[in-house]
Design an enzyme around this catalytic site. Sequence first.
Site, short mmCIF file in Angstrom:
data_model
loop_
_atom_site.label_atom_id
_atom_site.label_comp_id
_atom_site.label_asym_id
_atom_site.label_seq_id
_atom_site.Cartn_x
_atom_site.Cartn_y
_atom_site.Cartn_z
N HIS A 44 24.18 -25.24 -20.06
CA HIS A 44 24.91 -26.46 -20.45
C HIS A 44 24.91 -26.63 -21.96
CE1 HIS A 44 24.44 -28.34 -16.18
NE2 HIS A 44 25.54 -27.63 -16.30
N CYS A 99 17.89 -18.89 -12.98
CA CYS A 99 16.55 -18.78 -13.56
C CYS A 99 15.53 -18.53 -12.45
CB CYS A 99 16.20 -20.05 -14.32
SG CYS A 99 14.50 -20.01 -14.94
N GLU A 129 21.86 -27.76 -10.15
CA GLU A 129 20.56 -27.28 -9.63
C GLU A 129 20.21 -28.00 -8.32
OE1 GLU A 129 17.34 -27.02 -12.50
OE2 GLU A 129 15.90 -27.21 -10.88
N THR A 168 13.89 -28.77 -12.07
CA THR A 168 12.99 -28.17 -13.07
C THR A 168 13.02 -28.88 -14.43
OG1 THR A 168 14.76 -26.67 -13.68
CG2 THR A 168 13.14 -25.85 -12.10
N CYS A 198 9.54 -27.06 -14.98
CA CYS A 198 9.14 -25.77 -15.52
C CYS A 198 8.34 -25.92 -16.81
CB CYS A 198 10.36 -24.90 -15.72
SG CYS A 198 11.23 -25.27 -17.23
N ASN A 228 17.91 -31.18 -19.69
CA ASN A 228 16.63 -31.17 -20.43
C ASN A 228 16.80 -31.73 -21.83
OD1 ASN A 228 16.34 -28.82 -22.58
ND2 ASN A 228 17.71 -28.10 -20.97
S1 SF4 Z 1 14.65 -24.97 -18.43
FE1 SF4 Z 1 13.11 -23.98 -17.15
S2 SF4 Z 1 14.08 -23.74 -15.16
FE2 SF4 Z 1 15.72 -24.18 -16.63
S3 SF4 Z 1 16.43 -22.16 -17.28
FE3 SF4 Z 1 14.83 -22.77 -18.73
S4 SF4 Z 1 12.93 -21.85 -17.91
FE4 SF4 Z 1 14.45 -21.86 -16.27
#
Ligand code: SF4
Length: 308
Positions: A44, A99, A129, A168, A198, A228
């Site tokens: 993203h 991932c 996800e 995650t 994660c 994230n």
């Molecule tokens: S944020 Fe975590 S779960 Fe998402 S792609 Fe990166 S390592 Fe993988």
Amino acid sequence: MDIKQIYLVSPRGFCAGVKRAVGIVEAVLKKYGAPIYIRHHIVHNVHVVKGFESQGVIFIEELEKVPDKSVVVFSSHGSPPSLYTMAKKKNLILYDATCPLVIKVHLEAKRYAMMGYFIIYIGQKNHPEAIGVLGEVSKESIVLIERIEDLDKARIPKNKKKIILTQTTLSFDDTKILVEQIQKKYPLVILPPVFDICFSTQNRQNAVKALARKTKTIIVIGSKASSNSNKLRYVAEKEGAKAYLIDDETDINIKWFKNIESVGITAGASAPEQLVKRVTAFFSGDQTIIKDIETIRETVAFPFPKSI
Ligand code: SF4
């Protein structure tokens, strides 16, 4: 604007899963040449997506629209099993950039559903996800909870064993609170052996907390669609900072920095380091001091699929 001090925190930017996903697309492009198709934005970030589009990558949401026998990459966020079935039917040459840490949650969902558990999945409605994980098991075996009010409305069978799984990229602290609330309501509910948020997400959130102890003005580089990155902005604000989520330096409004002397910079897991350099250069003057803050060193790398 008179920024005297810039704090650059790490870990920031590309995580192991994003590095792998971007590397897979580069390798597939090299092997087959354009056009190749990617189902959903590979990660993203608008810069990453535009960069690949300029090389002939076609991003699609509906796999039905891809011509049979085409080369297709599935994005890092994971996909429901129905899409793998469709890829087979259409004889697509498929590369999966999901991932490995997202795959872990898919496998947990399948395993615990098979063992008769009901899954309380904490995640964001309509995030790819979450859609991928929900697609792994029957609708009767799982419920998606975004906030505690959802728990009261959810139809959760009383007599079934229960497990909590999570997306995650959530806020670690908020999810912990939500988990505690679920445990109060269902004292026998269990958690998987390793928490699903994660390590990259946790490391970046811990780093932004450290950054907020140094400065109360924080720039998070990342796209609006990046879960994230949004959470980094949110965590920074919870730590008392004023935080701005920007795609690049062109999004910066200099009014935000009136009477501000120091700024902290971080980047979401899908934002390239090149953008950090551009934003740092935007704030830098002759007298600006740039200080690195490293809270932990990340050394994890995920291997590529053998076929490339
Ligand atoms: S944020 Fe975590 S779960 Fe998402 S792609 Fe990166 S390592 Fe993988």
